[in-house]
Every structure is written in C-alpha cells, then in structure tokens.
Design an enzyme around this catalytic site. Structure first.
Site, PDB file in Angstrom:
ATOM      1  N   HIS A  82       0.815  -1.214   0.000  1.00 19.32           N
ATOM      2  CA  HIS A  82       0.000   0.000   0.000  1.00 19.32           C
ATOM      3  C   HIS A  82       0.848   1.263   0.000  1.00 19.32           C
ATOM      4  CE1 HIS A  82      -3.309  -2.657   0.958  1.00 19.32           C
ATOM      5  NE2 HIS A  82      -2.663  -3.080   2.023  1.00 19.32           N
ATOM      6  N   HIS A 109       5.753   6.295   6.846  1.00 21.76           N
ATOM      7  CA  HIS A 109       5.331   5.867   5.508  1.00 21.76           C
ATOM      8  C   HIS A 109       4.678   7.043   4.788  1.00 21.76           C
ATOM      9  CE1 HIS A 109       1.765   5.306   8.078  1.00 21.76           C
ATOM     10  NE2 HIS A 109       1.174   5.863   7.034  1.00 21.76           N
ATOM     11  N   HIS A 111       1.948   8.796   1.652  1.00 19.44           N
ATOM     12  CA  HIS A 111       0.718   8.764   0.855  1.00 19.44           C
ATOM     13  C   HIS A 111       0.903   9.761  -0.281  1.00 19.44           C
ATOM     14  CE1 HIS A 111      -1.574   6.515   3.973  1.00 19.44           C
ATOM     15  NE2 HIS A 111      -0.787   7.171   4.804  1.00 19.44           N
ATOM     16  N   GLU A 121      -3.236  13.167   2.538  1.00 20.97           N
ATOM     17  CA  GLU A 121      -4.477  12.687   3.140  1.00 20.97           C
ATOM     18  C   GLU A 121      -5.200  13.870   3.772  1.00 20.97           C
ATOM     19  OE1 GLU A 121      -3.591   8.830   5.304  1.00 20.97           O
ATOM     20  OE2 GLU A 121      -4.741   8.362   3.502  1.00 20.97           O
ATOM     21  N   HIS A 134       3.686  10.117   7.314  1.00 21.12           N
ATOM     22  CA  HIS A 134       3.159   9.893   8.665  1.00 21.12           C
ATOM     23  C   HIS A 134       4.197   9.195   9.529  1.00 21.12           C
ATOM     24  CE1 HIS A 134      -1.226  10.021   7.036  1.00 21.12           C
ATOM     25  NE2 HIS A 134      -0.768  11.218   7.341  1.00 21.12           N
ATOM     26  N   THR A 217      -5.854   5.941   8.975  1.00 22.97           N
ATOM     27  CA  THR A 217      -6.474   6.298   7.694  1.00 22.97           C
ATOM     28  C   THR A 217      -6.554   5.094   6.761  1.00 22.97           C
ATOM     29  OG1 THR A 217      -4.385   6.963   6.682  1.00 22.97           O
ATOM     30  CG2 THR A 217      -5.618   8.667   7.862  1.00 22.97           C
ATOM     31  N   THR A 218      -6.202   3.931   7.291  1.00 19.20           N
ATOM     32  CA  THR A 218      -6.350   2.684   6.541  1.00 19.20           C
ATOM     33  C   THR A 218      -7.099   1.696   7.438  1.00 19.20           C
ATOM     34  OG1 THR A 218      -4.243   1.822   7.394  1.00 19.20           O
ATOM     35  CG2 THR A 218      -4.171   2.987   5.287  1.00 19.20           C
TER      36      THR A 218
END
Ligand SMILES: *[C@@H]1O[C@H](CO)[C@@H](O)[C@H](O)[C@H]1NC(C)=O
Ligand SMILES: *[C@@H]1O[C@H](CO)[C@@H](O)[C@H](O)[C@H]1NC(C)=O
Ligand SMILES: *[C@@H]1O[C@H](CO)[C@@H](O)[C@H](O)[C@H]1NC(C)=O
Ligand SMILES: *[C@@H]1O[C@H](CO)[C@@H](O)[C@H](O)[C@H]1NC(C)=O
Length: 307
Positions: A82, A109, A111, A121, A134, A217-218
């Site tokens: 992801h 990680h 996004h 995000e 994040h 957020t996942t």
C-alpha cells in the site's frame, strides 16, 4: 496512516490467502472499506480537511519535543503493498505539545497522488499536497504498537506535507534511490537505508501544528490516534516525486496485473462534533484580534468624537 493487521494477517495466513484482496485504493478502495471494516464507518475518522478559519487556538499546547531524532540510526524500507514504509531502530520519542506522555516512534510511511496536484491525506483549508508522510508513534507505557492500537490515544501520528521544489531534496536522495529495490510488493524484502538521523526526513524546525482526535487512515480505521499535522512542509522535486509512483501495489485487476501504487490516500472524512486545535495564531486568530482591536478603536474614536 498505515498499519499491518496482525489479526487479519493471522486469519488469512491460516486460510492461505494474501492480504492483498482485503483493501486498497483501486477496486477495493476507500468507499468500500466500511463494508468490511465497521470502524471505518464511525464518526471520528481521519483524514480531515483542516479548515484553518475554524480551528481553536490553544497556546497551552506549546511546542512538541522530539528526542533521539537527531541520532543517526539504521533504517530499512519495504513495499507493504500500500505504501513505502520505513521501519526504525533505536529510540526516538515525542513528548510535550499537549501529549499526555512520551510516545515512541515505530515507523513512517507515505501517501501520494497520481500527479502533483493531489496525494496528501489531510487538507489544509481544502488545499491538497503531492505527498504526506506519517510518523507513527505508540504510547511508550503500553510497550508496543500492537498493545496500543486498541487503546484510546494509544497512537500519536505526526503528519508533514510535501511541496514541489525546483531542486532535489538531498536529504531524501538515499531513500528515493532505494525505491527501485522495493518496486514489487514483498514485505520480506527489507532494504537498508544508509544510517541517518530522522531529522533528515522532516522540516528543519517543525513548530506550528494542528491537533485533533482521529483514526488510522487505513483499515481497520481504529479511532485511537492523537493527530498532529504540521504546517511546515518538506520540499521535493518533481522527479523525486515521480519515483514513488513506480512502486507496485498488492492490489491487482481482473487480468491479474498489479496496479502501480498511486492515489494511496483516503478522501477527507466529516469532522462531525470534533474540534481542531492549533498551537499557533492562524490567520483566523489574527483576523479575530484585528476585528476586536478595530471594534475597540472605533468605540474609542466614537467616544472621543461624541465629546
Ligand atoms: C516554540 O518554538 C519556536 C520556534 O523554535 C520558538 O520561537 C518559541 O519560543 C517556542 N515556544 C515555547 C513556548 O518554547
Ligand atoms: C548504523 O547504526 C546502527 C545502530 O542503529 C549501528 O549498529 C551500526 O554500526 C551503524 N552502521 C554504520 C555503518 O555506521
Ligand atoms: C521477497 O524478498 C525476500 C527477501 O529479499 C526474497 O528472499 C524473496 O524471494 C522475495 N519474494 C518474492 C516473491 O519475490
Ligand atoms: C467548525 O467547527 C465546529 C466544531 O468546533 C463544527 O461544528 C463546524 O461544523 C465547523 N465548521 C466548518 C465550516 O468546518
């Protein structure tokens, strides 16, 4: 933010499936998550759009303290299907800044978007950024990430936005050069980064932040996160940004071809009854003061003039 699901992983390992089928950003995208993961449909979800005109100034939050971030440490990067995730060693902590106690860094990680107009995000007054990183910390007294994911305020995540710059960000050169080695989804493939201080991956003096209570957020979207979103940004060139989009997802289409990882951000969620705080005077706070001063001035003026 992204966490592996140990329970789901255990179950799926048991029945011999891959976690790939569970959730993602394409066919099993964010609009479908709540069908499988109830918590994703609750009322205190992340990310959110931070409407700066509607944040509440809380000067008492003060500055956040980062400890151990300046010491060079061994780091590894992997493609978890992801995102690109960097696992840390050593002892990095955050405290103060309104946190109830010390939180320990576990991983960070990213996004990002399919182009530079989107990818973050969180949004700040509806502005999107090409990427958001994040830094995931767990409550030190709870001892581990696993122990913290089901506890209220168990996690403290720092979010930083990226902005496009003309030149490459030298501090990110090593990490980005290692992305080629983690192109494929393979959580066992841990590629070492050159020992470095975590300071290299954040803005030089992060000070101004927004604070609110939210979620991962996942999936499984646990509502256990003390969010800190900084206004100071990290610079990155277009070429460096494009390298992130070469990574391959765990998700694949009907033809069994894996997707590239792109637009791996969840859309903003309703704020509902929550309040977003800031540790600094936003323009709204300034505007409010100007209004008060203008009001006082005109009152004084009219008092003087009426005499
Ligand atoms: C917070 O950090 C900023 C920038 O480093 C500094 O100017 C300010 O004095 C600090 N505030 C407190 C309360 O320490
Ligand atoms: C890298 O850091 C680790 C500790 O995190 C240390 O054990 C190792 O010796 C360091 N390697 C180099 C090449 O400095
Ligand atoms: C995943 O990475 C590990 C470690 O690099 C390697 O041994 C293994 O063959 C890889 N698996 C696949 C399916 O590529
Ligand atoms: C402003 O914040 C309050 C909660 O503090 C919320 O109820 C309201 O919907 C927010 N308004 C906007 C425009 O975001």
């Amino acid at each position: 933010m992204e966490l592996s699901l140990s329970v789901a992983f255990f179950f799926l390992t048991f029945v011999g499936l891959s976690t790939a089928a569970l959730w993602g950003y394409e066919d099993s995208g964010p609009s479908k998550w709540a069908e499988t993961f109830d918590t994703c449909g609750l009322k205190s979800q992340s990310p959110i759009n931070i409407e700066t005109l509607n944040t509440s100034l809380q000067i008492s939050l003060g500055n956040m303290t980062m400890t151990g971030y300046e010491t060079p440490v061994a780091l590894t990067i992997k493609n978890n299907g992801h995102t690109a995730q960097v696992d840390v060693t050593g002892n990095q902590y955050i405290s103060k800044g309104g946190l109830s106690e010390q939180y320990k860094l576990a991983q960070f990680h990213f996004h990002w978007g399919s182009d530079d107009t989107k990818g973050s995000e969180h949004q700040i007054s509806s502005k999107t950024f090409p990427m958001e990183v994040h830094f995931v910390h767990y409550k030190n007294s709870l001892g581990s990430l696993g122990n913290s994911v089901n506890e209220k305020d168990g996690l403290a995540v720092l979010g930083f936005m990226f902005e496009i710059s003309e030149s490459d960000n030298a501090n990110y050169a090593d990490l980005i050069s290692k992305l080629a080695a983690i192109k494929a989804y393979n959580t066992s493939n841990l590629v070492p980064l050159t020992n470095t201080s975590l300071m290299n991956f954040i803005p030089s003096n992060p000070t101004n932040f927004f604070r609110y209570s939210g979620s991962l957020t996942t999936p499984t979207c646990n509502e256990v996160v003390v969010w800190t979103v900084f206004t100071e940004t990290i610079k990155i060139s277009k070429t460096q940004m494009a390298t992130f989009r070469t990574l391959m997802s765990s998700e694949h289409g009907p033809n069994n071809k894996h997707y590239h990882i792109k637009d791996n951000f969840r859309p903003v969620q309703p704020l509902n009854s929550r309040t977003v705080y800031s540790n600094f005077y936003t323009s709204s706070a300034t505007a409010a003061h100007i209004t008060v001063y203008t009001g006082v001035l005109s009152l004084i003026l009219s008092t003087i003039l009426s005499h």
